[in-house]
Design a protein around this motif. Structure first.
Motif, short mmCIF file in Angstrom:
data_model
loop_
_atom_site.label_atom_id
_atom_site.label_comp_id
_atom_site.label_asym_id
_atom_site.label_seq_id
_atom_site.Cartn_x
_atom_site.Cartn_y
_atom_site.Cartn_z
N ASP A 1 0.83 -1.20 0.00
CA ASP A 1 0.00 0.00 0.00
C ASP A 1 0.87 1.25 0.00
OD1 ASP A 1 -2.34 -1.46 0.04
OD2 ASP A 1 -2.55 -1.41 2.22
N PRO A 2 0.40 2.32 -0.68
CA PRO A 2 1.18 3.57 -0.68
C PRO A 2 1.21 4.19 0.70
CG PRO A 2 -0.97 3.88 -1.72
CD PRO A 2 -0.82 2.41 -1.49
N LEU A 3 2.23 5.03 0.94
CA LEU A 3 2.41 5.66 2.24
C LEU A 3 1.75 7.04 2.32
CD1 LEU A 3 6.17 4.80 2.94
CD2 LEU A 3 4.13 3.75 3.95
N ARG A 4 1.44 7.60 1.19
CA ARG A 4 0.85 8.94 1.21
C ARG A 4 -0.64 8.86 1.52
NH1 ARG A 4 1.98 13.85 -2.93
NH2 ARG A 4 0.58 15.37 -1.98
N LEU A 5 -1.09 9.69 2.46
CA LEU A 5 -2.51 9.77 2.79
C LEU A 5 -3.20 10.78 1.88
CD1 LEU A 5 -2.58 9.78 6.71
CD2 LEU A 5 -3.24 7.92 5.19
N PRO A 6 -4.51 10.63 1.68
CA PRO A 6 -5.25 11.68 0.98
C PRO A 6 -5.17 12.99 1.74
CG PRO A 6 -6.56 9.65 1.15
CD PRO A 6 -5.36 9.46 2.03
N THR A 7 -5.59 14.07 1.13
CA THR A 7 -5.56 15.38 1.79
C THR A 7 -6.57 15.41 2.93
OG1 THR A 7 -7.27 16.31 0.36
CG2 THR A 7 -4.98 16.45 -0.42
N GLU A 8 -6.43 16.43 3.81
CA GLU A 8 -7.38 16.58 4.91
C GLU A 8 -8.81 16.68 4.37
OE1 GLU A 8 -6.31 20.03 7.09
OE2 GLU A 8 -4.69 19.05 8.21
N GLU A 9 -8.99 17.44 3.30
CA GLU A 9 -10.32 17.62 2.74
C GLU A 9 -10.88 16.30 2.21
OE1 GLU A 9 -7.69 19.47 2.08
OE2 GLU A 9 -8.24 21.38 3.01
N GLN A 10 -10.02 15.51 1.53
CA GLN A 10 -10.48 14.22 1.00
C GLN A 10 -10.82 13.24 2.13
OE1 GLN A 10 -6.98 13.50 -1.39
NE2 GLN A 10 -8.03 14.07 -3.30
N LEU A 11 -10.00 13.23 3.17
CA LEU A 11 -10.27 12.35 4.31
C LEU A 11 -11.55 12.79 5.03
CD1 LEU A 11 -6.68 11.88 5.78
CD2 LEU A 11 -8.12 10.09 4.80
#
Length: 249
Positions: free
Chosen positions: A36-46
């Motif tokens: 799995d990738p390490l980057r999280l979605p943006t605050e807005e997307q989460l």
């Protein structure tokens, strides 16, 4: 860059939203696949993903950042720490996601899977059944390989028929029952007590015979009051923390 995709949850309005979101995201992070990738979605997307405000999402992320599970970089984004592992005790406020988070982040080896008769103490929990499915797993620290606990789960056979043993190597039983099998979980009752290691536990956890361990019993109920799962877990005394926070409000 592809972002890590956390699980979805149904929020309980009786508990702090930031807390529920942080525990759900924590469980997703600790149970992620190495691919799995390490980057999280943006605050807005989460925030949109969980159905909460950006302010609530920001508070949830701060909790995970304080624990060392994620790092936040201006202009670059939020990233899962590659060596993210359990650090501080989980604050349990009554959420199923908190139980999942507490049990996540370990490598699990399925030692045994078989049907067992309902007798002895099992009769108290499964009075309507003649046999249940029994799973015996050994959990180890992902980085050191050191055993941390061994767990026996007794599950209703109609649910066990829909469990893929491979899922139990990655996820806690609670998560598998709720998110994979679709079990109707209403509540979980936890009991933790101190005991001395018996020969089997001492051997599996690599501790001296009669050394202190923590004995955990978790009983998972459905909305009809039936027991879905009886979990009995023995933790190494030096590898387990249990913290309860009481909200006076």
């Amino acid at each position: 860059m592809t972002s890590f995709a956390p699980d979805s949850i149904v929020l309980n309005r009786k508990l702090p939203l930031w807390y529920q979101v942080s525990q759900s995201l924590r469980a997703s992070i600790l149970g992620r696949s190495p691919r799995d990738p390490l980057r999280l979605p943006t605050e807005e997307q989460l925030a949109e993903h969980y159905g909460v405000s950006v302010l609530t999402m920001r508070q949830a992320l701060k909790e995970l950042e304080d624990e060392g599970l994620i790092s936040r970089h201006r202009r670059r984004g939020t990233f899962i720490e590659p060596d993210a592992r359990r650090g501080t005790p989980v604050r349990l406020l009554g959420s199923v996601d908190a139980i999942v988070a507490q049990q996540s982040g370990m490598t699990a080896q399925l030692l045994e899977h078989r049907a067992v008769p309902v007798d002895g103490e099992l009769t108290e929990y499964f009075p309507d059944l003649t046999e249940v499915a029994s799973y015996h797993r050994l959990r180890s620290d992902e980085q050191t390989g050191e055993p941390t606990n061994h767990a026996r789960n007794h599950v209703r056979p109609e649910l066990a028929a829909r469990i893929d043993p491979e899922d139990l190597a990655r996820w806690p039983m609670t998560k598998v029952l709720r998110d994979v099998v679709g079990a109707d979980i209403s509540r979980i009752t936890d009991t933790v007590e101190a005991r001395l290691a018996d020969p089997e536990t001492a051997r599996l956890l690599q501790v001296p015979l009669l050394s202190p361990i923590l004995h955990y019993t978790g009983v998972t109920f459905d909305t009809a009051g039936r027991v879905l799962d009886l979990a009995v877990i023995h933790y190494r005394g030096d590898r387990f923390s249990f913290t309860v926070t009481l909200d006076a409000t």
